[in-house]
Write a protein that holds these residues in place. Structure first.
Motif, PDB file in Angstrom:
ATOM      1  N   GLU A  39       0.834  -1.203   0.000  1.00  0.00           N
ATOM      2  CA  GLU A  39       0.000   0.000   0.000  1.00  0.00           C
ATOM      3  C   GLU A  39       0.869   1.253   0.000  1.00  0.00           C
ATOM      4  OE1 GLU A  39      -3.854   1.645  -0.057  1.00  0.00           O
ATOM      5  OE2 GLU A  39      -3.363  -0.487  -0.044  1.00  0.00           O
ATOM      6  N   GLU A  40       1.995   1.205   0.714  1.00  0.00           N
ATOM      7  CA  GLU A  40       2.880   2.368   0.794  1.00  0.00           C
ATOM      8  C   GLU A  40       3.544   2.682  -0.546  1.00  0.00           C
ATOM      9  OE1 GLU A  40       4.313   2.424   5.450  1.00  0.00           O
ATOM     10  OE2 GLU A  40       5.470   1.239   4.029  1.00  0.00           O
ATOM     11  N   VAL A  41       3.851   1.664  -1.325  1.00  0.00           N
ATOM     12  CA  VAL A  41       4.539   1.910  -2.597  1.00  0.00           C
ATOM     13  C   VAL A  41       3.583   1.979  -3.780  1.00  0.00           C
ATOM     14  CG1 VAL A  41       6.702   0.922  -1.789  1.00  0.00           C
ATOM     15  CG2 VAL A  41       5.073  -0.531  -2.996  1.00  0.00           C
ATOM     16  N   ALA A  42       2.288   1.764  -3.527  1.00  0.00           N
ATOM     17  CA  ALA A  42       1.305   1.871  -4.607  1.00  0.00           C
ATOM     18  C   ALA A  42       1.159   3.341  -4.990  1.00  0.00           C
ATOM     19  CB  ALA A  42      -0.028   1.305  -4.153  1.00  0.00           C
ATOM     20  N   GLY A  43       0.847   3.580  -6.227  1.00  0.00           N
ATOM     21  CA  GLY A  43       0.678   4.958  -6.677  1.00  0.00           C
ATOM     22  C   GLY A  43       1.960   5.493  -7.284  1.00  0.00           C
ATOM     23  N   LYS A  44       1.992   6.797  -7.457  1.00  0.00           N
ATOM     24  CA  LYS A  44       3.119   7.419  -8.139  1.00  0.00           C
ATOM     25  C   LYS A  44       4.326   7.616  -7.242  1.00  0.00           C
ATOM     26  CE  LYS A  44       0.105   9.841 -11.250  1.00  0.00           C
ATOM     27  NZ  LYS A  44       0.032  10.126 -12.526  1.00  0.00           N
ATOM     28  N   GLN A  45       4.077   7.742  -5.928  1.00  0.00           N
ATOM     29  CA  GLN A  45       5.181   8.035  -5.027  1.00  0.00           C
ATOM     30  C   GLN A  45       5.030   7.232  -3.736  1.00  0.00           C
ATOM     31  OE1 GLN A  45       5.629  12.198  -4.459  1.00  0.00           O
ATOM     32  NE2 GLN A  45       7.571  12.026  -3.400  1.00  0.00           N
ATOM     33  N   ALA A  46       6.141   6.653  -3.282  1.00  0.00           N
ATOM     34  CA  ALA A  46       6.128   5.904  -2.022  1.00  0.00           C
ATOM     35  C   ALA A  46       5.903   6.864  -0.867  1.00  0.00           C
ATOM     36  CB  ALA A  46       7.442   5.153  -1.839  1.00  0.00           C
ATOM     37  N   ARG A  47       5.186   6.389   0.145  1.00  0.00           N
ATOM     38  CA  ARG A  47       4.900   7.229   1.300  1.00  0.00           C
ATOM     39  C   ARG A  47       4.705   6.360   2.529  1.00  0.00           C
ATOM     40  NH1 ARG A  47      -0.682   7.373   2.234  1.00  0.00           N
ATOM     41  NH2 ARG A  47      -1.802   6.096   0.758  1.00  0.00           N
TER      42      ARG A  47
ATOM     43  N   LEU B  18       2.442   5.246   5.605  1.00  0.00           N
ATOM     44  CA  LEU B  18       1.020   5.260   5.931  1.00  0.00           C
ATOM     45  C   LEU B  18       0.799   5.768   7.354  1.00  0.00           C
ATOM     46  CD1 LEU B  18      -0.293   1.825   4.539  1.00  0.00           C
ATOM     47  CD2 LEU B  18      -0.350   4.050   3.443  1.00  0.00           C
ATOM     48  N   SER B  19      -0.299   6.470   7.545  1.00  0.00           N
ATOM     49  CA  SER B  19      -0.675   6.904   8.897  1.00  0.00           C
ATOM     50  C   SER B  19      -1.264   5.706   9.634  1.00  0.00           C
ATOM     51  CB  SER B  19      -1.714   8.022   8.820  1.00  0.00           C
ATOM     52  OG  SER B  19      -2.939   7.508   8.325  1.00  0.00           O
ATOM     53  N   ASP B  20      -1.425   5.827  10.947  1.00  0.00           N
ATOM     54  CA  ASP B  20      -2.019   4.738  11.715  1.00  0.00           C
ATOM     55  C   ASP B  20      -3.430   4.415  11.226  1.00  0.00           C
ATOM     56  OD1 ASP B  20       0.159   4.149  13.253  1.00  0.00           O
ATOM     57  OD2 ASP B  20      -0.638   4.985  15.132  1.00  0.00           O
ATOM     58  N   ALA B  21      -4.192   5.443  10.850  1.00  0.00           N
ATOM     59  CA  ALA B  21      -5.560   5.224  10.361  1.00  0.00           C
ATOM     60  C   ALA B  21      -5.545   4.407   9.067  1.00  0.00           C
ATOM     61  CB  ALA B  21      -6.255   6.559  10.133  1.00  0.00           C
ATOM     62  N   GLU B  22      -4.578   4.697   8.193  1.00  0.00           N
ATOM     63  CA  GLU B  22      -4.470   3.942   6.943  1.00  0.00           C
ATOM     64  C   GLU B  22      -4.002   2.509   7.208  1.00  0.00           C
ATOM     65  OE1 GLU B  22      -3.318   7.297   3.645  1.00  0.00           O
ATOM     66  OE2 GLU B  22      -1.852   6.903   5.235  1.00  0.00           O
ATOM     67  N   VAL B  23      -3.126   2.336   8.189  1.00  0.00           N
ATOM     68  CA  VAL B  23      -2.661   0.996   8.561  1.00  0.00           C
ATOM     69  C   VAL B  23      -3.830   0.181   9.106  1.00  0.00           C
ATOM     70  CG1 VAL B  23      -1.159  -0.310  10.122  1.00  0.00           C
ATOM     71  CG2 VAL B  23      -0.261   1.682   8.921  1.00  0.00           C
ATOM     72  N   VAL B  24      -4.693   0.822   9.893  1.00  0.00           N
ATOM     73  CA  VAL B  24      -5.877   0.143  10.431  1.00  0.00           C
ATOM     74  C   VAL B  24      -6.764  -0.343   9.287  1.00  0.00           C
ATOM     75  CG1 VAL B  24      -8.048   0.518  11.688  1.00  0.00           C
ATOM     76  CG2 VAL B  24      -5.901   1.242  12.690  1.00  0.00           C
ATOM     77  N   LYS B  25      -6.918   0.489   8.244  1.00  0.00           N
ATOM     78  CA  LYS B  25      -7.725   0.082   7.092  1.00  0.00           C
ATOM     79  C   LYS B  25      -7.131  -1.147   6.412  1.00  0.00           C
ATOM     80  CE  LYS B  25      -9.739   4.546   5.917  1.00  0.00           C
ATOM     81  NZ  LYS B  25      -9.801   5.644   4.956  1.00  0.00           N
ATOM     82  N   VAL B  26      -5.811  -1.181   6.271  1.00  0.00           N
ATOM     83  CA  VAL B  26      -5.150  -2.329   5.649  1.00  0.00           C
ATOM     84  C   VAL B  26      -5.352  -3.575   6.517  1.00  0.00           C
ATOM     85  CG1 VAL B  26      -2.934  -3.312   4.938  1.00  0.00           C
ATOM     86  CG2 VAL B  26      -3.443  -0.919   4.441  1.00  0.00           C
ATOM     87  N   ILE B  27      -5.187  -3.433   7.826  1.00  0.00           N
ATOM     88  CA  ILE B  27      -5.376  -4.579   8.724  1.00  0.00           C
ATOM     89  C   ILE B  27      -6.822  -5.065   8.660  1.00  0.00           C
ATOM     90  CG2 ILE B  27      -5.343  -5.342  11.143  1.00  0.00           C
ATOM     91  CD1 ILE B  27      -3.028  -3.355  11.586  1.00  0.00           C
ATOM     92  N   ALA B  28      -7.774  -4.137   8.631  1.00  0.00           N
ATOM     93  CA  ALA B  28      -9.191  -4.509   8.536  1.00  0.00           C
ATOM     94  C   ALA B  28      -9.469  -5.268   7.236  1.00  0.00           C
ATOM     95  CB  ALA B  28     -10.072  -3.270   8.629  1.00  0.00           C
ATOM     96  N   ARG B  29      -8.857  -4.811   6.157  1.00  0.00           N
ATOM     97  CA  ARG B  29      -9.031  -5.490   4.871  1.00  0.00           C
ATOM     98  C   ARG B  29      -8.451  -6.903   4.928  1.00  0.00           C
ATOM     99  NH1 ARG B  29      -7.077  -1.585   1.318  1.00  0.00           N
ATOM    100  NH2 ARG B  29      -4.991  -2.417   1.526  1.00  0.00           N
ATOM    101  N   GLU B  30      -7.277  -7.040   5.546  1.00  0.00           N
ATOM    102  CA  GLU B  30      -6.652  -8.360   5.684  1.00  0.00           C
ATOM    103  C   GLU B  30      -7.502  -9.279   6.560  1.00  0.00           C
ATOM    104  OE1 GLU B  30      -3.705  -9.605   4.207  1.00  0.00           O
ATOM    105  OE2 GLU B  30      -4.114  -7.855   2.978  1.00  0.00           O
ATOM    106  N   GLU B  31      -8.068  -8.727   7.635  1.00  0.00           N
ATOM    107  CA  GLU B  31      -8.911  -9.522   8.533  1.00  0.00           C
ATOM    108  C   GLU B  31     -10.148  -9.999   7.796  1.00  0.00           C
ATOM    109  OE1 GLU B  31     -12.095 -10.518  11.171  1.00  0.00           O
ATOM    110  OE2 GLU B  31     -12.074  -8.636  10.061  1.00  0.00           O
ATOM    111  N   LYS B  32     -10.729  -9.127   6.984  1.00  0.00           N
ATOM    112  CA  LYS B  32     -11.920  -9.491   6.214  1.00  0.00           C
ATOM    113  C   LYS B  32     -11.594 -10.601   5.209  1.00  0.00           C
ATOM    114  CE  LYS B  32     -15.569  -7.610   3.322  1.00  0.00           C
ATOM    115  NZ  LYS B  32     -16.093  -6.459   2.607  1.00  0.00           N
TER     116      LYS B  32
END
Length: 152
Positions: free
Chosen positions: A38-46, A48-62
């Motif tokens: 998720e961090e390297v997706a898109g045009k530029q690496a960045r 992730l904030s904790d809120a974005e990390v939570v979204k990734v974890i939620a997606r993985e849990e689902k």
């Protein structure tokens, strides 16, 4: 200094590897890989904030929950149990989920705010509800509750 959620995952992975906890280490590795992707997706690496990390974890849990259901239907009980165990492990990193009464109250408030009536107004209600319950309730649960309350 507070540690980020990503750093906590890395620290827990190190502990799991040292403790030879295969399930935890494999699950955390996959989750950290998803975060890095998720961090390297898109045009530029960045970072992730904790809120974005939570979204990734939620997606993985689902994903784990859905895979467990598929394995269960396919008669592969051991695989289903492993997926469920991984999902439970990931839930420990997610905020506490809203119970049905709390979700119902938030949806009722959003309906009152928007003045929505009937199922056609679902989109307007969802726009109000989603930011309030982000990470605290599964989207399917939220949509079902909105649909139920709009139907009367």
């Amino acid at each position: 200094m507070t540690t980020t959620l990503k750093q906590r995952l890395k620290d827990d992975l190190t502990t799991a590897i040292k403790g030879r906890d295969e399930l935890r280490s494999a699950t955390l590795r996959l989750t950290l890989t998803a975060i890095t992707k998720e961090e390297v997706a898109g045009k530029q690496a960045r970072e992730l904030s904790d809120a974005e990390v939570v979204k990734v974890i939620a997606r993985e849990e689902k994903k784990r929950r859905e895979a467990a259901e598929a394995f269960e239907q396919g008669g592969r009980k051991e695989s289903a149990e492993r997926e469920l165990a991984e999902g439970e492990l990931l839930q420990a990193y997610l905020p506490k989920q809203l119970d049905d009464a709390e979700l119902s109250g938030i949806v009722a408030q959003a309906i009152k705010e928007s003045g929505a009536e009937g199922p056609k107004a679902m989109g307007a209600v969802m726009k109000i509800v989603n930011p309030k319950v982000a990470g605290l309730a599964d989207g399917g649960r939220v949509a079902a509750e909105v649909r139920k309350q709009l139907a009367g």
